[in-house]
Design a protein around this motif. Structure first.
Motif, PDB file in Angstrom:
ATOM      1  N   ALA A   1      28.888   6.812 -25.437  1.00 44.61           N
ATOM      2  CA  ALA A   1      28.744   6.844 -24.332  1.00 44.61           C
ATOM      3  C   ALA A   1      28.009   6.320 -23.588  1.00 44.61           C
ATOM      4  CB  ALA A   1      27.658   8.449 -24.375  1.00 44.61           C
ATOM      5  N   ASP A   2      26.065   5.443 -24.521  1.00 46.54           N
ATOM      6  CA  ASP A   2      25.156   4.075 -23.525  1.00 46.54           C
ATOM      7  C   ASP A   2      25.567   3.402 -24.580  1.00 46.54           C
ATOM      8  OD1 ASP A   2      23.858   3.174 -21.812  1.00 46.54           O
ATOM      9  OD2 ASP A   2      22.345   4.769 -21.544  1.00 46.54           O
ATOM     10  N   PRO A   3      26.580   2.248 -24.721  1.00 48.88           N
ATOM     11  CA  PRO A   3      26.378   1.083 -25.719  1.00 48.88           C
ATOM     12  C   PRO A   3      24.960   0.553 -25.234  1.00 48.88           C
ATOM     13  CG  PRO A   3      28.326   1.403 -24.630  1.00 48.88           C
ATOM     14  CD  PRO A   3      27.142   2.456 -23.818  1.00 48.88           C
ATOM     15  N   GLU A   4      24.705   0.590 -23.848  1.00 44.99           N
ATOM     16  CA  GLU A   4      23.271  -0.496 -23.716  1.00 44.99           C
ATOM     17  C   GLU A   4      21.912   0.604 -24.074  1.00 44.99           C
ATOM     18  OE1 GLU A   4      23.777  -4.005 -23.395  1.00 44.99           O
ATOM     19  OE2 GLU A   4      26.248  -3.351 -23.265  1.00 44.99           O
ATOM     20  N   ALA A   5      22.007   1.473 -24.478  1.00 46.64           N
ATOM     21  CA  ALA A   5      20.879   2.853 -24.408  1.00 46.64           C
ATOM     22  C   ALA A   5      19.981   1.898 -26.004  1.00 46.64           C
ATOM     23  CB  ALA A   5      20.974   3.372 -24.571  1.00 46.64           C
ATOM     24  N   VAL A   6      18.756   1.781 -25.515  1.00 43.46           N
ATOM     25  CA  VAL A   6      17.607   1.799 -27.166  1.00 43.46           C
ATOM     26  C   VAL A   6      18.320   3.115 -28.127  1.00 43.46           C
ATOM     27  CG1 VAL A   6      15.203   2.146 -27.823  1.00 43.46           C
ATOM     28  CG2 VAL A   6      16.017   1.191 -25.829  1.00 43.46           C
ATOM     29  N   VAL A   7      18.505   2.599 -29.161  1.00 47.43           N
ATOM     30  CA  VAL A   7      18.590   3.696 -30.354  1.00 47.43           C
ATOM     31  C   VAL A   7      17.849   3.376 -31.577  1.00 47.43           C
ATOM     32  CG1 VAL A   7      20.393   4.404 -32.070  1.00 47.43           C
ATOM     33  CG2 VAL A   7      21.282   2.804 -29.951  1.00 47.43           C
ATOM     34  N   LEU A   8      17.503   5.132 -31.381  1.00 53.15           N
ATOM     35  CA  LEU A   8      16.545   5.635 -32.205  1.00 53.15           C
ATOM     36  C   LEU A   8      17.177   6.078 -33.215  1.00 53.15           C
ATOM     37  CD1 LEU A   8      13.059   5.476 -31.956  1.00 53.15           C
ATOM     38  CD2 LEU A   8      13.532   8.219 -30.897  1.00 53.15           C
ATOM     39  N   THR A   9      16.332   5.341 -34.101  1.00 50.79           N
ATOM     40  CA  THR A   9      15.928   6.201 -35.878  1.00 50.79           C
ATOM     41  C   THR A   9      15.164   6.205 -36.296  1.00 50.79           C
ATOM     42  OG1 THR A   9      17.606   3.932 -36.508  1.00 50.79           O
ATOM     43  CG2 THR A   9      18.815   5.359 -35.511  1.00 50.79           C
TER      44      THR A   9
END
Length: 893
Positions: free
Chosen positions: A847-855
């Motif tokens: 849905a938002d490939p450019e977002a910062v991904v938090l894991t």
């Protein structure tokens, strides 16, 4: 749901394959569906198709997993039945299959062959129609006198629909027949308009009877819903899910939920104001809240909707827990008689020394009442039987019905002669025989039932010691009986089968198979402790092992399940016994002993990483029982960890920072970032890299090994201070908070567990006291909700932390990532693991490939990297990394 539907025989689950929405016709306000369609799926599809103009109305609390066919079977109603009535009120026609295979269509005025060219079916339809018309003629006066007297009269067959004034409506006569006459294979259902304005009122009372006495006043305002709960459900909700779960309720001991709706906000608000004035004039209401925010409304409705599960394990005012059971699950009276009925019913409970929790559809006069029956002993079953007969006579005295929603089934059919005359009972038998002369379909329901207490699952359970390593605190159980009590928490509510809300049971969502649901697994474990022949091997049962195999041990059921089933704990306990003296799967050694291997790899990390990059790697993975389709992480060296954590900062510390095995072994940069964030918040941290939560041994059912490590950890961390213990890995934090005191039941273990915080929880605590991070966090992130953190520390833990540091746009992938520790790395589980990822994480990343991904979790981190297609560690980040003061001038990914 009430435990009264299914007996021995072939169980047909139509939800897995016969679940199509065939058509939606806005013009005729009708939808054609297969019986396995879930109610919420139908409502959502209709609203989307019609631009939120129409919807499907019946909304039982189980609507997120209840099917159209099941709702037809028991004539389900729901929270808004005051406005929309029962399922039968929305049936246009039914396609059915009889026991002999004949396919017929029942409509609002006829019965015909589904296939016009099927001559045998046409003959059968004519014969059956003639028999039904004769039945209606023979019992016409009795049908008019005894049936259809109050809105929720669901008991028995709905034969008043066959009367001439009801146009010989065979379709509605079959609704509520509980599968005893035909199997529904298709249905045309009526749709209703969606109001454009809605307002929820929460009205508090001192007493449930006081609340019931105000119902007739509220009904004058044509509400869409009047639902009620009592203090015992609220107390249980607080104990299970924390004070925040019911913080919006006004002070009181009983509450009514009143839904007002219409086409204009101003008109609805004025209506609410006038209603509140009338309630104040009545003098019974203590307080009231108006709730307009959809999120708040949803949260409050969940308290009511989880009533069946919450009420099964009740918290009493003295803090004790008691178990309650169905049996008198949904009696109903006319709304005007509800208060008097409840007052008399409480006297009846007192007479039998029983406790009952009361909640339900006050506006329709239908009460869900679960009672502390003792079904295990012969004396307890005798009390139950005597009480049910007395309760049946009481509700009939008040002009009511034994069943107002769930049907009579195996729980109440024996009591029908208390409500109906012999003539009506004779008519019921004739109706059943016309459709099913060989008595193949659900025998013993409504017609010719067995005694209520004859086939209770809890009766005569063989005495057996179920010694466990986990210390399970269950009501009314000895230590060696706690496991049997724990697995019997499941009462079949089935929230684990829901697809659209919560985190619970990702494997069921992936396979759609009942055996892979929390409920399915609980049923198998219940059979085991009850001595059923199918699993009589007990701890050595291969059938139980198979049922538990796809459980990801995500722990979400421990919070999402209204009854508090904790399948991850039960699986670990079972595996510990099952593999005692057996050779375990290789993954239990390669992954289950991971902290031990990491102590070695940290010394020779470059060599190990080189070997992983060689062609020999795939051979090693196969030997270790691991999949070759998932990239492995690079192992960290001791030098990398020392570089991140130097210099030594243990002197005069006020926070303990535990760097777990996963962070030490694979993400040392997270350890450094976490330390700098703690210091940025004004603390000095003692860093502990020498303790272990035992998680990998727990998840693979090696509990003795886990307990040894946890004993050492409890001793090391129980230092006489109250310093918070902040753990970088959420699953390790959850293990120390929950599993530590259950495996090491000592004062030291409990003291340590109370001090443990996840990193996100610590961030929220710091912002609450006024801290602002030095780093500038991104404006938006996509966060993978960590299952263990969700279950143990609270569903909103991560979102709360992110919002507290100023991140305005949070896209949550609320659901298991699919890796879940060892599960996603095991060869036989890889496909299911990736299917689970498609439930939440993968769509959120797309849905938002450019977002910062938090894991924050290492498993989530690995899955996100694989889905993104970027093996770099920076492809997904820990909360500590986005708050790291070092990154304040560096843009995030």
């Amino acid at each position: 749901m009430a435990g009264n539907a299914i007996g021995s025989g072939v169980v047909v689950d139509l939800s897995r394959y016969m679940n199509r929405i065939v058509s939606i016709d806005a013009a005729s306000r009708a939808a054609v569906v297969e019986p396995g369609v879930i109610l919420t799926d139908l409502a959502d599809a209709v609203q989307q198709d019609t631009g939120n103009v129409l919807t499907f109305a019946p909304d039982p609390s189980s609507r997120s997993r209840a099917t159209v066919g099941g709702s037809i079977g028991n004539d389900a109603c729901g929270n808004h039945s005051v406005r929309h009535g029962r399922t039968g009120d929305h049936v246009v026609s039914l396609d059915v299959v009889l026991a002999d295979g004949t396919r017929l269509t029942a409509t609002q005025a006829a019965l015909r062959a589904t296939d016009p060219g099927d001559e045998a079916a046409a003959v059968r339809a004519n014969q059956l129609s003639a028999g039904l018309k004769t039945l209606a003629a023979d019992y016409m006066s009795q049908f008019r006198l005894e049936l259809g007297r109050i809105p929720r009269q669901v008991s028995g067959f709905h034969l008043a629909n066959l009367l001439p004034e009801n146009d010989f409506n065979v379709a509605r006569a079959l609704v509520g027949s509980e599968g005893t006459c035909a199997i529904v294979v298709g249905a045309t259902m009526r749709l209703v308009e969606v109001p454009s304005s809605a307002l929820l009122l929460i009205v508090a009372y001192d007493d449930i009877v006081d609340a019931a006495r105000d119902v007739m006043t509220i009904l004058q305002y044509s509400p869409a819903a009047i639902e009620g709960i009592d203090e015992r459900i609220v107390a249980t909700m607080k104990a299970r899910r924390g004070q925040d779960s019911v913080s919006e309720l006004p002070a009181g001991r009983a509450w009514l939920y009143v839904d007002l709706d219409g086409e204009d906000d101003i008109v609805v608000a004025a209506q609410a104001k006038k209603l509140l004035g009338d309630l104040r004039a009545n003098g019974r209401a203590l307080d009231c809240r108006e709730v307009r925010d959809p999120a708040e409304r949803k949260k409050l409705w969940r308290v009511r909707e989880d009533g069946a599960g919450l009420s099964s394990q009740l918290k009493l005012p003295d803090g004790s827990t008691v178990t309650s059971w169905p049996g008198w699950e949904d009696s109903a009276v006319a709304p005007k008689d509800l208060a008097d009925y409840l007052a008399d019913f409480r006297l009846l409970l007192d007479q039998f020394h029983l406790v009952g929790v009361m909640y339900g559809h006050f506006g329709a006069g239908c009460m869900h009442i679960r009672i502390t029956f003792d079904q295990r002993t012969s004396e307890g079953r005798k009390v139950m039987s005597t009480f049910l007969t007395a309760a049946a006579r009481l509700v009939v005295k008040h002009g009511g019905t034994l069943s107002g929603e769930h049907g009579d089934g195996r729980a109440r059919s024996q009591l029908l002669p208390e409500m109906y005359s012999p003539t009506i009972m004779e008519a019921f038998a004739r109706f059943k025989h016309l459709f099913d002369p060989t008595n193949v379909l659900n025998p013993g329901m409504i017609v010719d039932p067995a005694p209520v207490t004859q086939q209770l699952a809890l009766a005569n359970i063989p005495a057996r010691r179920w010694q466990t390593t986990f210390v399970l605190h269950e009501a009314n159980s000895s230590d060696d009986g706690a496991f049997a009590e724990a697995v019997q928490r499941c009462i079949g509510v089935g929230r684990c089968r829901a697809h659209g809300s919560g985190v619970m049971c990702p494997s069921y969502r992936a396979t759609g198979d009942e055996k892979d649901s929390t409920r399915g697994r609980a049923r198998v474990l219940q059979d085991m402790v009850r001595g059923a022949r199918s699993v009589e091997q007990g701890w050595a049962s291969e059938d139980v092992r198979e049922a538990l195999d796809l459980c990801l041990s995500c722990k979400a059921c421990s919070s999402d399940c209204p009854t508090g089933v904790d399948m991850a704990t039960y699986k670990a306990e079972f595996f510990d016994h099952y593999y005692s003296g057996r050779i375990r799967p290789m993954a239990h050694y390669s992954l289950g002993w991971l902290p031990r291997w990491l102590a070695v790899t940290s010394r020779v990390a470059p060599l190990v990483n080189g070997a992983l990059a060689s062609p020999l790697c795939s051979i090693g993975l196969r030997i270790g029982g691991l999949t070759t389709e998932r990239p492995l992480p690079r192992f960290a060296s001791r030098r990398q960890l020392r570089h991140e954590l130097k210099p030594d900062r243990t002197r005069h510390s006020d926070v303990v920072l535990v760097v777990d095995s996963f962070t030490k072994g694979f993400r040392p940069e997270v350890a450094g970032a976490a330390l700098r964030v703690v210091e940025d918040a004004g603390h000095r941290a003692e860093v502990r890299t020498d303790v272990c939560c035992g998680l990998t041994w727990i998840s693979t059912g090696q509990l003795r090994q886990a307990r040894k490590r946890l004993v050492r950890t409890a001793t090391a961390l129980d230092d006489g201070t109250k310093r918070p213990i902040v753990v970088t890995e959420p699953s390790c934090a959850a293990a120390l908070r929950k599993d530590l005191p259950e495996l090491v039941d000592t004062p030291a273990a409990h003291r340590v567990a109370r001090r443990v915080r996840s990193f996100a929880e610590q961030v929220s605590a710091e912002t609450d006291r006024g801290w602002t991070p030095s780093a500038t966090p991104p404006s938006s992130v996509t966060v993978q909700t960590h299952c263990h953190e969700y279950a143990v520390f609270g569903a909103a833990t991560q979102r709360r932390a992110l919002e507290s540091v100023g991140i305005k746009h949070v896209r949550e992938a609320t659901g298991c990532c699919g890796v879940a520790g060892n599960f996603g790395f095991e060869r036989q589980h890889y496909d299911v693991s990736m299917a689970v990822a498609e439930q939440a994480l993968a769509p959120a990343l797309r849905a938002d490939p450019e977002a910062v991904v938090l894991t924050d979790g290492f498993s989530c981190h690995m899955q996100a990297r694989q889905l993104i297609g970027n093996p770099a560690p920076s492809a997904s980040l820990h909360l500590a990394q986005i708050l790291d003061p070092r990154t304040r001038q560096e843009p995030h990914r």
